[in-house]
Design an enzyme around this catalytic site. Structure first.
Site, PDB file in Angstrom:
ATOM      1  N   ASP A 106      -4.246  -2.742   3.678  1.00 54.92           N
ATOM      2  CA  ASP A 106      -4.409  -1.880   2.504  1.00 54.92           C
ATOM      3  C   ASP A 106      -5.451  -0.809   2.742  1.00 54.92           C
ATOM      4  OD1 ASP A 106      -2.996  -4.305   1.409  1.00 54.92           O
ATOM      5  OD2 ASP A 106      -2.957  -2.910  -0.277  1.00 54.92           O
ATOM      6  N   ARG A 159      -5.181   0.022  -9.075  1.00 53.50           N
ATOM      7  CA  ARG A 159      -5.511  -0.989  -8.050  1.00 53.50           C
ATOM      8  C   ARG A 159      -6.534  -0.365  -7.085  1.00 53.50           C
ATOM      9  NH1 ARG A 159      -0.969  -4.692  -5.519  1.00 53.50           N
ATOM     10  NH2 ARG A 159      -2.718  -6.125  -5.403  1.00 53.50           N
ATOM     11  N   ALA A 172       0.799  -1.233   0.000  1.00 50.76           N
ATOM     12  CA  ALA A 172       0.000   0.000   0.000  1.00 50.76           C
ATOM     13  C   ALA A 172       0.838   1.293   0.000  1.00 50.76           C
ATOM     14  CB  ALA A 172      -0.983  -0.033   1.169  1.00 50.76           C
TER      15      ALA A 172
END
Ligand code: MRU
Length: 367
Positions: A256, A107, A64
């Site tokens: 994340d 993403r 992340a």
């Protein structure tokens, strides 16, 4: 084997100077190619934001905080790309908006990506009437660099808070890769382990291999080798055995995205690991910078979960042969959500947050 010692990578070709996972050099974004570690250590260079978006999607860079920093540098590249099209600040802003949307789409789960893009775009928006297009470009690059520098400093602070939770002799189960490779440097959960080791605590790490992309077996094991921290790789489905047998004292992972109530989205398998830890009374900690906490989402069911190409599951080989039938189909869910009741504490750069998370998280983020 590729090694770095005292933060100098030592390759067959000699010593490579100390470097970060994501860095800016010669007007390019450079990143360690995480798809090919530990077999090969290579740096890849990017000069345009679309290639950066593709690199994030393909997991050249992953984790992340690392993808947040990469996206911010991607916007800096978009600024330079825009120079050939338009000299005006409004033209630059329009190009940055489009680039930000492309990078954001790469993403969906890690909120650090959106967080970093919004931070840069907010600054650009604020300064657009006061600065020339050229000055704005410089400002954007500086902000991206600041995001990267702050990430390292934040990880070190988080690691100090987290290392205080680790006891002499602990065996720690760790999921995915959360080390220097997942951030700009140092890392989140693995950063805690690294700091505890540097403090002289004798610890042992059980490294979940982390199917299907094997971030544990490939990247975490490689990093632990570099740091001289003892470890053993286990397949993900062995964690329950070690927890039930009393052979692991702590479970550590990153995240994340953390929702406002403390539900934690992290690499697929974290939920099952946390269930087994909870059932056996073993504390499970998520280690996250506050930039990973998304107070706009009330609970974890609202977190977007990435589903990736089934080929990542199907293409795994055993003894040189593909393991699955040619016609087989698969699902490849990349993250899961661990409900807050299974989380003992959330380690941030501002200290360790304990339940009730829906009350306490907000205070720590605002600190
Ligand atoms: O799919 P990845 O490898 O990007 O997933 C990474 C993780 O799930 C990490 O645990 C997470 O990003 C937090 S660690 C910095």
């Amino acid at each position: 084997m590729l090694r770095f010692l005292d933060k100098n990578f030592l390759t067959d070709a000699g010593k490579i100077p100390c470097m970060r996972t994501v860095f800016w050099e010669d007007n390019q974004l450079k990143m360690i190619d995480q798809r090919i570690l530990p077999a090969r250590f290579e740096i890849v260079s990017y000069s345009d934001h679309k290639s950066v978006a593709q690199a994030i999607k393909d997991m050249v860079v992953r984790g992340a905080p690392a993808i947040g920093a990469a996206a911010a540098f991607g916007l800096a590249l978009a600024g330079y790309e825009s120079a050939s099209r338009s000299a005006s600040t409004s033209g630059l802003l329009a190009d940055l908006q489009a680039a930000s949307a492309t990078l954001k789409a790469s993403r969906p789960t890690a909120v650090n990506l959106t967080w970093a893009l919004e931070r840069v775009m907010t600054l650009a928006g604020k300064m657009k009437d006061e600065r020339s297009a050229e000055e704005l470009r410089q400002l954007i690059l500086k902000e991206a660099q600041r995001i990267a520098d702050e990430d390292v400093e934040i990880n070190k602070r988080m690691a100090e808070h987290g290392a205080a939770l680790i006891d002499e002799g602990d065996t720690i189960i760790h999921h995915c890769n959360t080390g220097a490779l997942a951030a700009v440097d140092w890392g989140t959960a693995l950063g805690v382990i690294h700091t505890a080791h540097e403090q002289g605590k004798k610890i042992h790490v059980l490294v979940d291999e982390t199917r299907p992309r094997l971030q544990g077996a490939r990247l975490t094991a490689w990093e632990l080798d570099q740091y001289g921290i003892p470890y053993e790789i286990i397949s993900d489905n062995m964690a329950g055995y070690f927890l039930k047998a009393g052979k692991a004292q702590k479970v550590l992972f990153g995240a994340d995205r953390v929702a406002a109530n403390g539900d934690v989205a992290n690499k697929i398998g974290t939920y099952m690991l946390s269930l087994a830890a909870h059932d056996n009374g073993v504390p499970a900690y998520a280690v996250v910078p506050t930039s990973t906490i998304d107070l706009t989402l009330a609970h974890g069911d609202l977190i977007p979960i990435e589903e990736r190409d089934p080929e990542e599951v199907l293409g795994i080989q055993f003894q040189g042969e593909r393991v699955t039938p040619v016609e087989a189909e698969a699902r490849n869910i990349a993250f899961d959500v661990t409900p807050n009741r299974l989380i003992t504490g959330i380690v941030t750069e501002n200290g360790v947050v304990y339940p009730p998370f829906d009350v306490n998280l907000k205070n720590f983020v605002e600190r």
